[in-house]
Write an enzyme that holds these catalytic residues in place. Sequence first.
Site, PDB file in Angstrom:
ATOM      1  N   HIS A 100     -14.512   6.028 -16.622  1.00  0.00           N
ATOM      2  CA  HIS A 100     -15.112   4.982 -17.537  1.00  0.00           C
ATOM      3  C   HIS A 100     -14.892   3.771 -16.900  1.00  0.00           C
ATOM      4  CE1 HIS A 100     -16.278   3.373 -21.096  1.00  0.00           C
ATOM      5  NE2 HIS A 100     -15.290   2.611 -21.295  1.00  0.00           N
ATOM      6  N   SER A 152     -18.526  -0.974 -21.150  1.00  0.00           N
ATOM      7  CA  SER A 152     -18.017  -0.032 -22.621  1.00  0.00           C
ATOM      8  C   SER A 152     -18.626  -0.652 -23.617  1.00  0.00           C
ATOM      9  CB  SER A 152     -16.510  -0.214 -22.376  1.00  0.00           C
ATOM     10  OG  SER A 152     -16.202   0.733 -23.460  1.00  0.00           O
ATOM     11  N   ASP A 197     -17.058   9.868 -17.107  1.00  0.00           N
ATOM     12  CA  ASP A 197     -16.384   9.216 -18.344  1.00  0.00           C
ATOM     13  C   ASP A 197     -16.026  10.261 -19.373  1.00  0.00           C
ATOM     14  OD1 ASP A 197     -16.267   7.409 -20.080  1.00  0.00           O
ATOM     15  OD2 ASP A 197     -18.076   6.228 -19.967  1.00  0.00           O
TER      16      ASP A 197
END
Length: 420
Positions: A363, A235, A329
């Site tokens: 994600h 991330s 995601d």
Amino acid sequence: MMIQLIATPSNALVDEPVSIRATGLPPSQIVTIKATVKDENDNVFQSQAFYKTNEAGEVDLEKTPALGGDYVGVHPMGLFFSLKPKKAFHRLMKKDVMNSPLCICLDLYDSVNWLETVRIPSKASQRVQRWFVGPGVKREQIQEGRVRGALFLPPGKGPFPGIIDLFGLIGGLVEFRASLLASHGFAVLALAYFAYEDLPEKPQEVDLEYFEEAANFLLSHPKIQQPGIGVISTSKGAEIGLAMACYLKQVIATVCINGPTTITIFPLRYQDLVMTPIHPALERIQVHDSGALLFRYTTQYLHNKLNSQNILPVEKAQGKILFIVGENDECLDSKLHAQKAMDRLQRHGRSSGRMLAYPGAGHLIEPPYSPVCFVAWFPVLGQPMCFGGDLMAHAAAQEHSWREIQKFFRKHLLQSGSKL
């Protein structure tokens, strides 16, 4: 014949598969197998699946398809990766990796047991201990200069290939991936960069010199193999990981999991360089049915408005880069970001990048058999956030990418002749 629920191994690392069998039941009996685990704050996570016994009165999760429940079909580890919080928006994340495992209780019922209100006694139970740290792994608390974190060292003399582990805007110190990688022979520094000890409570900028200090600390450690280190990052952490790959000669192998390839939200500083961020278009936030926020569409349109001050110059990276992206995601279009970086490398005649794209994955691509986390509370926002991911596709991506990550680091960090 006694009814038994057998799980082997009952004590193992979290990335090791478990074989689950039920025996001693009548033939063609419908049964429920339920998994329950509590986190360190006593939040409960559960999963269940319904099976039909064979002629011998047995169920073997490696062969028998689930007829219903949290998943359908043959999925030997389905009870693990489909664990869901009983209270919405909790994420199962082990904090204390050294002193205790995750204890998962498996229960067998001789009927379809899906009503919480009806208490049916289980016919057999089994406890499974899932560790994030292997035997002999040591943890050192790190306070060196400005650097704050925890270093996990495998057993033995070393030297070991060194890796820095970075998470995103969750903040604090996240150790479970570092300790697990150390259990596979890597020396891993779980690195905090805000909301931990005396670090800033909220990030205002990314000071790359802090991360360079961490890289130098790791390379100066007597148990760390020279001449360079790896980075594994997720991330916002993957944006920082990519910046480290671009600007720090110490970094020779970088894994970026679902991160931007541009500077976002906060400026990045390194020596005389200041890179300005792009800001997500908050008016493009969408609200999922669950009430969680989807950020995927807030940065898509920005790719047309970027300039050289926003884009990380991947062509400057001295080492290898592995982009791991989930095509589902919901935080950002990570595949688009990775593809832009791959295109840029190609334009500069560089072949140092590789992208693994997983259709249906979200994600939070974690180690294998981790519960697939579709939505969770996000402390920085004070709101739940949608991470995305189709259960089966995401679980498969976690399993495959974990093997690929270890192969990548072994290939690019190991000196010739090392055994790992």
